[in-house]
Design an enzyme around this catalytic site. Structure first.
Site, PDB file in Angstrom:
ATOM      1  N   SER A  13       0.874  -1.162   0.000  1.00 40.14           N
ATOM      2  CA  SER A  13       0.000   0.000   0.000  1.00 40.14           C
ATOM      3  C   SER A  13       0.914   1.216   0.000  1.00 40.14           C
ATOM      4  CB  SER A  13      -0.847   0.012   1.277  1.00 40.14           C
ATOM      5  OG  SER A  13      -1.238   1.353   1.570  1.00 40.14           O
ATOM      6  N   ASP A  40      -4.622   3.000  -2.353  1.00 36.29           N
ATOM      7  CA  ASP A  40      -5.712   3.105  -1.379  1.00 36.29           C
ATOM      8  C   ASP A  40      -6.498   4.366  -1.669  1.00 36.29           C
ATOM      9  OD1 ASP A  40      -3.630   1.615   1.013  1.00 36.29           O
ATOM     10  OD2 ASP A  40      -5.602   0.873   0.446  1.00 36.29           O
ATOM     11  N   GLY A 147      -9.315   2.991   6.291  1.00 40.08           N
ATOM     12  CA  GLY A 147      -9.207   4.447   6.392  1.00 40.08           C
ATOM     13  C   GLY A 147      -7.815   4.917   6.750  1.00 40.08           C
ATOM     14  N   PHE A 148      -7.073   4.075   7.476  1.00 44.32           N
ATOM     15  CA  PHE A 148      -5.760   4.540   7.930  1.00 44.32           C
ATOM     16  C   PHE A 148      -4.748   3.385   7.956  1.00 44.32           C
ATOM     17  CE2 PHE A 148      -7.315   8.653   9.104  1.00 44.32           C
ATOM     18  CZ  PHE A 148      -8.644   8.431   9.465  1.00 44.32           C
ATOM     19  N   ASP A 180      -5.416  -7.075   4.218  1.00 48.60           N
ATOM     20  CA  ASP A 180      -4.935  -5.696   4.206  1.00 48.60           C
ATOM     21  C   ASP A 180      -5.241  -5.033   5.541  1.00 48.60           C
ATOM     22  OD1 ASP A 180      -5.805  -2.785   2.121  1.00 48.60           O
ATOM     23  OD2 ASP A 180      -4.392  -3.041   3.777  1.00 48.60           O
ATOM     24  N   GLY A 181      -4.125  -4.632   6.198  1.00 50.98           N
ATOM     25  CA  GLY A 181      -4.298  -3.902   7.455  1.00 50.98           C
ATOM     26  C   GLY A 181      -3.564  -4.586   8.589  1.00 50.98           C
ATOM     27  N   GLY A 202       1.762  -1.828   4.304  1.00 48.31           N
ATOM     28  CA  GLY A 202       2.197  -0.449   4.123  1.00 48.31           C
ATOM     29  C   GLY A 202       3.251  -0.130   5.174  1.00 48.31           C
TER      30      GLY A 202
HETATM   31  C1  DX5 Z   1      -6.690   0.814   5.360  1.00 47.91           C
HETATM   32  C2  DX5 Z   1      -5.577   0.753   4.370  1.00 47.91           C
HETATM   33  C3  DX5 Z   1      -4.357   0.202   5.075  1.00 47.91           C
HETATM   34  C4  DX5 Z   1      -3.125   0.211   4.250  1.00 47.91           C
HETATM   35  C5  DX5 Z   1      -1.975  -0.567   4.868  1.00 47.91           C
HETATM   36  O1  DX5 Z   1      -7.748   1.478   4.802  1.00 47.91           O
HETATM   37  O2  DX5 Z   1      -5.961  -0.096   3.290  1.00 47.91           O
HETATM   38  O3  DX5 Z   1      -4.661  -1.105   5.472  1.00 47.91           O
HETATM   39  O4  DX5 Z   1      -3.456  -0.387   3.038  1.00 47.91           O
HETATM   40  O5  DX5 Z   1      -2.014  -0.441   6.214  1.00 47.91           O
HETATM   41  P1  DX5 Z   1      -0.779  -0.919   7.140  1.00 47.91           P
HETATM   42  O6  DX5 Z   1       0.071   0.298   7.337  1.00 47.91           O
HETATM   43  O7  DX5 Z   1      -1.437  -1.407   8.388  1.00 47.91           O
HETATM   44  O8  DX5 Z   1      -0.029  -2.011   6.406  1.00 47.91           O
END
Ligand code: DX5
Length: 228
Positions: A13, A40, A147-148, A180-181, A202
């Site tokens: 991401s 994203d 969202g984050f 994802d997340g 990400g």
């Molecule tokens: C949430 C986003 C995040 C991003 C990656 O809306 O989709 O999940 O892609 O997040 P992290 O930093 O947790 O890998």
């Protein structure tokens, strides 16, 4: 998890990237060996954050050879699907919660000549994707509330990942499961053992003190070693 002998793919991401150097960061991701790049896309309505539109994706497109996928965290994705395909995305990920007619929205993505994937948020049951499995090549099971970046991985989603994988295997479909997340070295194994094979990361990639290439290699190795 039976049926998960699929290759482990690493999909960054770009949410944590340096937005002042987005093109350079995407070139670095390609050099680091990722399999494709996920955008994203957030509209400030479907999720409480705003990010990039199709013009940003189009600006980066000529500088990277990797496939692009747009994770459409937006209301009314039908209105913008063509713009993201025209900007250079080979796959569009539509949230089941973002459209009144999911089957029609997925069909619209296919009509544009792109690959279609469906995403489900943490509170959405796996059965929400059942009647589009014949249309998609990937199901994204969100392991955070969208969202984050930088949020904690929801391990409570692992039974859902398994339920989706069982649906796919029973139906004889050729479909990846993406998570994802909060996906990084310490959480990837649980996701893969549950049935996921595409890891979106990400924060876990961009904060590795040994650099992106190390992060990508380590995450892929962790995922591959977790396969039963
Ligand atoms: C949430 C986003 C995040 C991003 C990656 O809306 O989709 O999940 O892609 O997040 P992290 O930093 O947790 O890998």
């Amino acid at each position: 998890m039976p049926g998960n002998d699929r290759p482990i793919l690493i999909v960054p991401s770009v949410l944590p990237a340096d937005f002042a150097r987005l093109g350079e960061d995407c070139v670095s991701l390609e050099k680091a060996g990722v399999d494709r790049i996920q955008w994203d896309v957030m509209d400030g309505h479907f999720v409480p954050n705003m990010t990039f539109g199709p013009d940003v994706v189009a600006a980066i497109r000529p500088h990277v050879t990797l496939p692009f996928e747009a994770h459409l965290m937006i209301d009314n994705p039908d209105l913008y699907a063509k713009q993201f395909v025209d900007a250079g995305c080979q796959r569009l990920i539509v949230h089941a919660e973002s459209t009144r007619h999911l089957h029609r929205s997925v069909g619209h993505v296919l009509d544009l000549g792109a690959a279609a994937a469906v995403a489900i948020n943490p509170a959405t049951p796996p059965d929400a994707v059942r009647y589009v499995l014949d249309m998609v090549d990937m199901v994204l099971v969100m392991t955070v509330n969208p969202g984050f970046g930088g949020q904690g991985y929801l391990a409570t989603m692992e039974p859902k990942i398994t339920a989706v994988r069982e649906m796919i295997v029973r139906g004889g479909y050729d479909i990846d499961i993406e998570v994802d997340g909060g996906v990084h070295e310490s959480t990837a194994a649980g996701a893969v053992r549950s049935g996921a094979n595409v890891l979106v990361a990400g924060t876990g990639l961009f904060t590795d003190s040994e650099g992106l290439e190390h992060a990508v290699t380590a995450l892929r190795a962790r995922g591959e070693s977790a396969r039963v």
